[in-house]
Design a protein around this motif. Structure first.
Motif, PDB file in Angstrom:
ATOM      1  N   ASP B  95       0.818  -1.216   0.000  1.00  0.00           N
ATOM      2  CA  ASP B  95       0.000   0.000   0.000  1.00  0.00           C
ATOM      3  C   ASP B  95       0.849   1.263   0.000  1.00  0.00           C
ATOM      4  O   ASP B  95       0.440   2.293  -0.523  1.00  0.00           O
ATOM      5  CB  ASP B  95      -0.886   0.028   1.266  1.00  0.00           C
ATOM      6  N   THR B  96       2.020   1.166   0.600  1.00  0.00           N
ATOM      7  CA  THR B  96       2.820   2.369   0.800  1.00  0.00           C
ATOM      8  C   THR B  96       3.684   2.716  -0.402  1.00  0.00           C
ATOM      9  O   THR B  96       4.364   3.728  -0.394  1.00  0.00           O
ATOM     10  CB  THR B  96       3.739   2.176   2.014  1.00  0.00           C
ATOM     11  N   LEU B 121       9.762  -3.795  -1.627  1.00  0.00           N
ATOM     12  CA  LEU B 121       9.430  -3.306  -0.298  1.00  0.00           C
ATOM     13  C   LEU B 121       9.432  -1.792  -0.337  1.00  0.00           C
ATOM     14  O   LEU B 121      10.371  -1.194  -0.838  1.00  0.00           O
ATOM     15  CB  LEU B 121      10.464  -3.773   0.734  1.00  0.00           C
ATOM     16  N   LYS B 123       9.620   1.561   1.726  1.00  0.00           N
ATOM     17  CA  LYS B 123      10.099   1.965   3.036  1.00  0.00           C
ATOM     18  C   LYS B 123       9.850   3.444   3.158  1.00  0.00           C
ATOM     19  O   LYS B 123       9.874   4.164   2.189  1.00  0.00           O
ATOM     20  CB  LYS B 123      11.591   1.694   3.111  1.00  0.00           C
ATOM     21  N   ALA B 125      10.151   7.085   5.873  1.00  0.00           N
ATOM     22  CA  ALA B 125      10.781   7.645   7.049  1.00  0.00           C
ATOM     23  C   ALA B 125      10.397   6.762   8.220  1.00  0.00           C
ATOM     24  O   ALA B 125      11.239   6.251   8.914  1.00  0.00           O
ATOM     25  CB  ALA B 125      10.308   9.053   7.257  1.00  0.00           C
ATOM     26  N   SER B 126       9.129   6.526   8.399  1.00  0.00           N
ATOM     27  CA  SER B 126       8.695   5.708   9.517  1.00  0.00           C
ATOM     28  C   SER B 126       7.215   5.517   9.449  1.00  0.00           C
ATOM     29  O   SER B 126       6.498   6.312   8.885  1.00  0.00           O
ATOM     30  CB  SER B 126       9.021   6.402  10.825  1.00  0.00           C
ATOM     31  N   ARG B 127       6.770   4.468  10.072  1.00  0.00           N
ATOM     32  CA  ARG B 127       5.338   4.330  10.114  1.00  0.00           C
ATOM     33  C   ARG B 127       4.782   5.184  11.245  1.00  0.00           C
ATOM     34  O   ARG B 127       3.604   5.415  11.327  1.00  0.00           O
ATOM     35  CB  ARG B 127       4.946   2.878  10.300  1.00  0.00           C
ATOM     36  N   TYR B 128       5.650   5.611  12.121  1.00  0.00           N
ATOM     37  CA  TYR B 128       5.189   6.405  13.253  1.00  0.00           C
ATOM     38  C   TYR B 128       5.481   7.879  13.072  1.00  0.00           C
ATOM     39  O   TYR B 128       4.731   8.730  13.460  1.00  0.00           O
ATOM     40  CB  TYR B 128       5.890   5.955  14.538  1.00  0.00           C
ATOM     41  N   PRO B 144       4.133  10.106   4.952  1.00  0.00           N
ATOM     42  CA  PRO B 144       4.931   9.095   5.594  1.00  0.00           C
ATOM     43  C   PRO B 144       4.057   7.912   5.949  1.00  0.00           C
ATOM     44  O   PRO B 144       3.025   8.066   6.579  1.00  0.00           O
ATOM     45  CB  PRO B 144       5.439   9.789   6.849  1.00  0.00           C
ATOM     46  N   ALA B 145       4.421   6.803   5.532  1.00  0.00           N
ATOM     47  CA  ALA B 145       3.637   5.612   5.837  1.00  0.00           C
ATOM     48  C   ALA B 145       4.489   4.439   5.422  1.00  0.00           C
ATOM     49  O   ALA B 145       5.218   4.515   4.453  1.00  0.00           O
ATOM     50  CB  ALA B 145       2.352   5.603   5.051  1.00  0.00           C
ATOM     51  N   SER B 146       4.428   3.415   6.189  1.00  0.00           N
ATOM     52  CA  SER B 146       5.228   2.259   5.809  1.00  0.00           C
ATOM     53  C   SER B 146       4.789   1.038   6.552  1.00  0.00           C
ATOM     54  O   SER B 146       3.979   1.092   7.457  1.00  0.00           O
ATOM     55  CB  SER B 146       6.694   2.563   6.088  1.00  0.00           C
ATOM     56  N   GLY B 147       5.332  -0.056   6.214  1.00  0.00           N
ATOM     57  CA  GLY B 147       4.999  -1.306   6.880  1.00  0.00           C
ATOM     58  C   GLY B 147       5.649  -2.377   6.064  1.00  0.00           C
ATOM     59  O   GLY B 147       5.943  -2.164   4.887  1.00  0.00           O
ATOM     60  N   PRO B 148       5.942  -3.504   6.658  1.00  0.00           N
ATOM     61  CA  PRO B 148       6.571  -4.556   5.883  1.00  0.00           C
ATOM     62  C   PRO B 148       5.548  -5.103   4.904  1.00  0.00           C
ATOM     63  O   PRO B 148       4.371  -5.200   5.225  1.00  0.00           O
ATOM     64  CB  PRO B 148       6.950  -5.598   6.915  1.00  0.00           C
TER      65      PRO B 148
END
Lengths: 675, 150
Positions: B95-96, B121, B123, B125-128, B144-148
């Motif tokens: 999705d990211t 994959l 990646k 900056a961060s999912r948080y 900013p959004a991410s996740g494996p």
């Protein structure tokens, strides 16, 4: 209210420093008044951090977007449930949460041990205060959750859709509870080393704490797996990602400690080792945070690079040098009271169990940091991924599973041939029978057959223990079988709770051994078209695409695709997977579209349907469909494991008392209770 | 032989086999992790480096993503500023995955200069970690959004 929170943080920094110093001085001088001051400092710290937390929650719930943290993680249309969870969903808030929980645990530890362990508690107060001071300092100097922006945005950015999931609401706090509660055993270990009170007192003080943090860590890890499985849409629950590994390593160290501590209690061996494990577990829990927040290791879901990571890096080094330094200083005083007498003994089984748990932790550390190691040694970054971890950890895991069956049943000191026959005849029969049955029906590859055979072995040992224990009570006390069973577990909670944990572990292994049989396929279907897949048991599933619909609900615009599912021609139901485009309060799209998978779970297998998109806006849809055997067993295995942990933790029961243990230690040997 | 000695021999055997397993598994499954520039340099120096499994960390060039939903093919250009490779990937993107994000692609560089990715994959900056919301005063930021995701 929000500014009050900020002020509370600054005062907490000062009180934390006071508590750290005065606790240490109280320990050195033995002055009771200073000890009380250190204790009170802990309670005051807790009060201040509660005020800070209230301040942050107030800012979140009143949508004070002038506060950067609030603007960065929430928005006006975010459901309240997730607005609460924003507290720990962002880095700055998670530090506050961590500090708050540590001070809560610290206060509880000091309250329940009032008047006990007088030499230890001042040092405990001091050590916990140092940990809290570190977190508070990191916040006020590098990541202040109360930091204000120069302007006030009309609305916040909102929360990343992937975090808008119940799993994500409970998973981080569980993990943080696990990480933070390790500070208490660490503080007692440090206190014992500093004070020179090296008897088993510190072990009794922390027995429940280590179980508690182990239980929190276990639940946190499994909830994280669940979140990854239901939310990320790749069809798996564990990817050997650095973030996952970071939580797994302290869990392994804690698990090793929970076993080795029994050897020290019963035989007076492994004193140094137990100190080392507690220090290691604490260091690893901080190290994991350093790994994932410093940017040293690139992880797909790491936190961004920030100075916070380096604060943690320095703290890890200090904690390791300090902890292991103290241990080295007291090394000569920690002589074992007994020697290993035979390779075929419970001591030996537990020693190997510990060795393997730590070897697993080490190999995970090695694999996780390999890009950095290889760059330092050979100048090129080389990464190892899930295939590497599977090659290395599967054999180690199976060895561990074997010891899970042997350890609890084999005799202390030296097992006789009669003991081995009595304890292991039926489990070995179960193991060989399972292997033969699987070979006969030609299910599974070599590793999975080995896993299921060993699982049968462990289950048989545990059942045998329950059956024999219940039977013995029935004969001795004339109790009816159900009553005998309940009392058996109730009166020996640690032992039988431990068996229940082992059953949970077996269920997890059974689930993991199903992973190689996962089937994944992608289909592009027009409405009415059908895709067909076979599961590993030979059944045929048919998925008929019903169409795509679009609608708005809550804070999102949903595109949903539906399939009808049949198994061997029998209708099972419909499954609907969604693409969710989240909207801000004026209905503009925010974030990337998020996928919501459809899962149909049974003990045999999960059907996992992912709607990957529609072809050029038509109702023709692309699906990824996964048939995932035995995933159910991960979640229920996790519950059994947690249940076992709770049985063991439940207050009361008949643990060995300090007095009986001292007797035991002077005798050097204690017969297994109730065998 | 004393029990302690036996135990140590057993331990050494276990550690030895684990060490061997770790080493041999790195040979079998380890992959170079390179930037586009490093990959370009390697290939220029040694043509046998084509068609070797590598991981490449790069950023997606804005506006370069094309998606063919029917064949599940995604093409885009990946860059580190100095060197850019066209990437072809079959399958579902996480999705990211979007314009301008950092990606890690696993696959092979083909002699024709395209990178055939088997894993993609995305990646961030961060999912948080998030940036302050855009306002008239602040420029727009990438999401900013991410996740494996594999």
């Amino acid at each position: 209210m929000t500014d009050l929170g900020n002020i509370a943080l600054w005062i907490a920094l000062l009180i934390g420093l006071w508590g750290s110093v005065i606790g240490f001085v109280a320990g050195r001088t033995g002055r009771a008044d200073l000890g009380r001051s250190a204790e009170r400092a802990m309670y005051v710290l807790w009060g201040l951090l509660v005020i800070a937390a209230a301040g942050l929650l107030h800012a979140l719930l009143t949508h004070d977007f002038n506060v950067e943290f609030v603007a960065a993680y929430t928005s006006r249309n975010l459901p309240v449930f997730y607005t609460w969870s924003a507290f720990y969903a962002g880095q700055d808030g998670s530090l506050l949460f961590w500090a708050l929980v540590t001070s809560t645990f610290g206060s509880i530890a000091l309250l329940v041990n009032r008047g006990k362990y007088k030499e230890l508690t001042p040092y405990v107060a001091s050590t916990v205060a140092i940990v809290i001071t570190f977190f508070v300092a990191t916040m006020v100097f590098a990541a202040n959750p109360f930091h204000r922006l120069g302007y006030t945005p009309v609305d916040g950015r909102g929360m990343n859709p992937q975090l808008q999931n119940p799993g994500m609401v409970f998973h981080p706090p569980m993990l943080y509870l696990g990480y933070t509660s390790i500070s208490i055993p660490f503080a007692f270990a440090v206190a014992a080393l500093l004070s020179g009170k090296l008897d088993t007192g510190w072990l009794h003080a922390i027995r429940k704490w280590t179980l508690l943090s182990w239980l929190f860590l276990s639940c946190g890890i499994i909830l994280g797996m669940w979140w990854a499985y239901v939310e990320l849409g790749w069809g798996g629950y564990w990817a050997w990602d650095p973030v996952e590994n970071a939580s797994f390593m302290p869990w392994l160290a804690m698990t090793a400690f929970l076993h080795s501590v029994m050897i020290q209690e019963k035989r007076g061996m492994l004193k140094r080792w137990n100190f080392a494990l507690v220090i290691l577990a604490f260091v690893l829990s901080i190290f994991g945070t350093f790994l994932t927040r410093s940017g040293v290791i690139s992880s797909v879901h790491a936190f961004s690079e920030s100075p916070v990571g380096w604060y943690f890096g320095i703290f890890v080094i200090l904690a390791a040098v300090f902890g292991f330094g103290l241990l080295a200083w007291r090394w000569p005083l920690l002589q074992a009271e007994a020697k290993l007498e035979s390779m075929v003994s419970r001591e030996s089984a537990f020693l190997y169990n510990n060795m393997i748990l730590l070897v697993i932790a080490f190999t995970i550390l090695f694999g996780t940091t390999f890009p950095v190691l290889s760059e330092a040694v050979r100048g090129t970054k080389v990464t190892v991924g899930p295939p590497w971890f599977n090659l290395v950890e599967v054999p180690l895991g199976l060895l561990l599973l074997l010891l899970t069956g042997i350890g609890p049943l084999i005799a202390w000191r030296r097992a006789s041939a009669a003991n081995l026959r009595r304890q292991f005849r039926w489990p070995v029969v179960a193991m060989l029978g399972t292997a033969a049955a699987l070979l006969l029906v030609r299910m599974g590859d070599g590793w999975s057959i080995a896993a299921y055979a060993l699982a049968a072995f462990v289950v048989a040992t545990v059942l045998q223990e329950f059956v024999r224990g219940t039977g013995a009570r029935h004969r001795l006390h004339g109790e009816a079988y159900p009553l005998a069973f309940v009392r058996l577990v109730g009166r020996n909670r640690r032992r039988y709770g431990g068996y229940v944990v082992h059953l949970g572990i077996v269920m997890l292994f059974a689930a993991f051994a199903g992973l190689p049989f996962k089937e994944t396929q992608e289909f592009t279907l027009k409405p009415g078209q059908t895709a067909e897949m076979k599961d590993p048991y030979g059944a045929t599933f048919r998925f008929t695409h019903q169409g795509v619909s679009q609608y708005q609900v809550l804070n999102r615009w949903v595109t949903a695709a539906t399939v009808d599912v049949t198994k061997n021609g029998k209708y099972l139901g419909t499954m609907r997977s969604e693409k969710r485009q989240y909207l801000d309060s004026v209905n503009r799209p925010t974030f990337e579209p998020a996928t919501e998978v459809a899962i149909r779970s049974t003990p045999a297998e999960d059907l996992y349907v992912v709607f990957a998109g529609s072809v050029q806006g038509t109702e023709e849809a692309v699906y990824k469909i996964v048939i995932n055997p035995l995933v159910w067993w991960v979640w229920y295995g996790g519950m059994v494991l947690a249940l076992g942990g709770l049985i063991t933790l439940w207050p009361g029961g008949q643990g060995p008392t300090p007095a009986s243990l001292r007797r035991a230690e002077s005798a050097g040997y204690v017969a297994r209770v109730g065998a | 032989m004393k029990a302690r000695t036996k135990f140590i021999i057993g331990g050494v055997l276990i550690l030895g086999s684990v060490g061997y397993l770790m080493g041999s598994s790195i040979k079998d499954t380890g992959e170079y992790y390179l930037t586009p520039t490093q990959l370009a340099t390697r290939v220029a120096a040694d043509h046998s480096f084509y068609n070797v499994g590598v991981r490449m960390g790069a950023r997606v060039v804005k506006g370069s993503i094309t998606r063919d939903v029917a064949t599940q093919t995604i093409t885009f250009r990946a860059t580190d500023g100095a060197h850019t490779f066209p990437v072809v990937y079959h399958g579902l993107a996480p999705d990211t995955f979007t314009d301008g994000v950092d990606v890690v692609v696993e696959g092979r560089l083909m002699p024709d200069g395209t990178f055939r990715a088997t894993t993609l994959l995305a990646k961030c900056a961060s999912r948080y970690e998030a940036v302050p919301p855009p306002s008239s005063a602040a420029p727009a930021h990438p999401a900013p959004a991410s996740g494996p995701a594999t």
